[in-house]
Design a protein around this motif. Structure first.
Motif, mmCIF file in Angstrom:
data_model
loop_
_atom_site.group_PDB
_atom_site.id
_atom_site.type_symbol
_atom_site.label_atom_id
_atom_site.label_comp_id
_atom_site.label_asym_id
_atom_site.label_seq_id
_atom_site.Cartn_x
_atom_site.Cartn_y
_atom_site.Cartn_z
ATOM 1 N N THR A 123 7.655 -6.079 3.650
ATOM 2 C CA THR A 123 6.197 -5.896 3.700
ATOM 3 C C THR A 123 5.728 -5.778 5.145
ATOM 4 O OG1 THR A 123 5.761 -7.038 1.612
ATOM 5 C CG2 THR A 123 3.971 -7.024 3.218
ATOM 6 N N ALA A 127 6.652 -2.420 6.460
ATOM 7 C CA ALA A 127 5.812 -1.350 5.907
ATOM 8 C C ALA A 127 4.456 -1.292 6.604
ATOM 9 C CB ALA A 127 5.631 -1.549 4.403
ATOM 10 N N GLU A 172 7.225 -7.599 -7.472
ATOM 11 C CA GLU A 172 6.266 -7.798 -8.564
ATOM 12 C C GLU A 172 6.313 -9.221 -9.102
ATOM 13 O OE1 GLU A 172 5.372 -4.684 -11.494
ATOM 14 O OE2 GLU A 172 7.003 -3.539 -10.575
ATOM 15 N N THR A 219 -4.753 1.583 1.448
ATOM 16 C CA THR A 219 -3.403 1.492 0.874
ATOM 17 C C THR A 219 -2.860 0.092 1.171
ATOM 18 O OG1 THR A 219 -2.413 2.426 2.883
ATOM 19 C CG2 THR A 219 -2.952 3.956 1.086
ATOM 20 N N THR A 233 0.429 -3.014 0.240
ATOM 21 C CA THR A 233 1.703 -3.365 -0.380
ATOM 22 C C THR A 233 1.806 -4.861 -0.653
ATOM 23 O OG1 THR A 233 4.113 -3.131 -0.317
ATOM 24 C CG2 THR A 233 3.052 -3.681 1.768
ATOM 25 N N HIS A 257 2.873 -11.537 -4.425
ATOM 26 C CA HIS A 257 2.133 -10.732 -5.394
ATOM 27 C C HIS A 257 1.141 -11.546 -6.224
ATOM 28 C CE1 HIS A 257 2.017 -8.152 -9.281
ATOM 29 N NE2 HIS A 257 1.002 -7.858 -8.499
ATOM 30 N N LYS A 285 3.106 2.608 7.027
ATOM 31 C CA LYS A 285 3.260 3.169 5.679
ATOM 32 C C LYS A 285 2.091 2.789 4.780
ATOM 33 C CE LYS A 285 8.305 3.389 5.751
ATOM 34 N NZ LYS A 285 9.572 2.871 5.183
ATOM 35 N N VAL A 286 1.490 1.627 5.064
ATOM 36 C CA VAL A 286 0.313 1.162 4.320
ATOM 37 C C VAL A 286 -0.663 0.536 5.309
ATOM 38 C CG1 VAL A 286 1.421 0.721 2.084
ATOM 39 C CG2 VAL A 286 1.498 -1.037 3.873
ATOM 40 N N ARG A 317 -4.110 3.091 -3.004
ATOM 41 C CA ARG A 317 -2.740 3.072 -3.536
ATOM 42 C C ARG A 317 -2.135 1.703 -3.270
ATOM 43 N NH1 ARG A 317 1.890 4.021 -0.692
ATOM 44 N NH2 ARG A 317 0.697 4.993 1.001
ATOM 45 N N ALA A 370 1.638 -0.564 -3.483
ATOM 46 C CA ALA A 370 3.099 -0.431 -3.541
ATOM 47 C C ALA A 370 3.706 -1.824 -3.626
ATOM 48 C CB ALA A 370 3.607 0.301 -2.305
ATOM 49 N N PHE A 371 5.009 -1.869 -3.886
ATOM 50 C CA PHE A 371 5.760 -3.126 -3.899
ATOM 51 C C PHE A 371 6.959 -2.947 -2.982
ATOM 52 C CE2 PHE A 371 3.392 -3.189 -7.845
ATOM 53 C CZ PHE A 371 2.924 -4.505 -7.890
ATOM 54 N N SER A 372 6.961 -3.679 -1.886
ATOM 55 C CA SER A 372 8.029 -3.518 -0.885
ATOM 56 C C SER A 372 9.352 -4.117 -1.343
ATOM 57 C CB SER A 372 7.613 -4.179 0.427
ATOM 58 O OG SER A 372 7.626 -5.599 0.293
#
Length: 293
Positions: free
Chosen positions: A184, A187, A148, A142, A144, A154, A192-193, A174, A176-178
């Protein structure tokens, strides 16, 4: 009954109306330029952006002889739209948001200055997982990104992942975008990731502030350098105002305590001139990653 008449001929009346309209437009332009509306991509918490801008705004007010107002925006896209829709006059862009604004405005956006550090900016990939030591180890994990529309959070991390034959959308469990670089770190630190990517400047700032437990979180990959952030304005800004703004940045002297405070808050050694051509590689990377529409 005598007919009323104008002392002006039709041609002179037309000229009179044109002059009046011109003066009205000029007065509107003059009043519009009483305030320089400034914003920045929200790559950190709003309170942090305000704190960083306060002494810079005071300097610009002094150098320009006009009020300078910092207007926070909700997301990266709003910073682009704000400048090209003339609701903002100057914006601190990342490389990718500058390219977006340049394309959306059909080249009606001008980058003025960048930090010296932005000539070879970098992103870092961080994790708490000791089994992750290289980009290839991210398969099935996972992950993040930041926003975007972030260059360093990114676009460029995605580019280097793709170069390592890892498609984040299909090879990771998976993504995600923090929304921001500090988010980030939170997270990843909070579990979380498994891993994430952010800009090296924010990472180093958080380290210096003691806000990262380095026994828990570590950098496992640092990207090569690329052009990133700049201060941009609209092409319709008067040339003399553009020059005053540019000079204000270029004349910041680290030997002057007040200037040093501004440079430190902007995490800059000094500011240098920049140009649109510096961001061609960012534009190409955005096209290759399918992120530029």
């Amino acid at each position: 009954m005598r007919k009323s008449f104008s002392v002006f001929s039709p041609a002179r009346r037309t000229m009179h109306h044109l002059i009046a309209a011109g003066l009205l437009a000029f007065s509107g332009l003059a009043s519009a330029q009483q305030v320089l509306r400034v914003s920045a991509i929200p790559d950190e918490a709003p309170t942090e952006l305000q704190r960083k801008f306060k002494p810079l705004g005071a300097l610009l007010e002094k150098k320009l002889g006009m009020k300078v107002e910092f207007i926070p925006v909700t997301d990266y896209a709003a910073s682009v739209e704000g400048l090209i829709s003339k609701k903002l006059d100057m914006v601190w862009f990342g490389g990718f948001t500058f390219v977006q604004a340049k394309v959306r405005s059909k080249d009606q956006v001008i980058p003025l200055v960048q930090r010296e550090e932005d000539e070879k900016f970098k992103s870092v990939f961080i994790t708490t997982d000791k089994s992750i030591t290289r980009l290839e180890d991210l398969k099935g994990k996972t992950f993040t990104f930041g926003s975007e529309s972030s260059t360093s959070g990114h676009l460029m991390p995605r580019s280097y992942l793709l170069a390592a034959k890892i498609n984040p959308d299909t090879d990771m469990k998976r993504i995600a975008f923090s929304g921001a670089h500090d988010a980030t770190v939170a997270a990843v630190s909070g579990g979380k990731v498994d891993a994430g990517a952010l800009n090296i400047s924010v990472w180093e700032k958080l380290l210096a502030q003691g806000k990262v437990d380095t026994k828990l979180v570590h950098v496992f990959y640092t990207t090569p350098g690329y052009f990133d952030y700049n201060w941009s304005v609209r092409a319709d800004m008067p040339a003399d105002l553009r020059k005053k703004i540019t000079d204000a940045f270029l004349n910041l002297d680290p030997a002057n305590p007040q200037d040093k405070e501004i440079l430190d808050l902007q995490r800059a050694t000094r500011f240098i001139p920049t140009k649109a051509d510096n961001y061609k590689a960012i534009e190409a990377a955005a096209h290759n990653a399918g992120l530029l529409k």
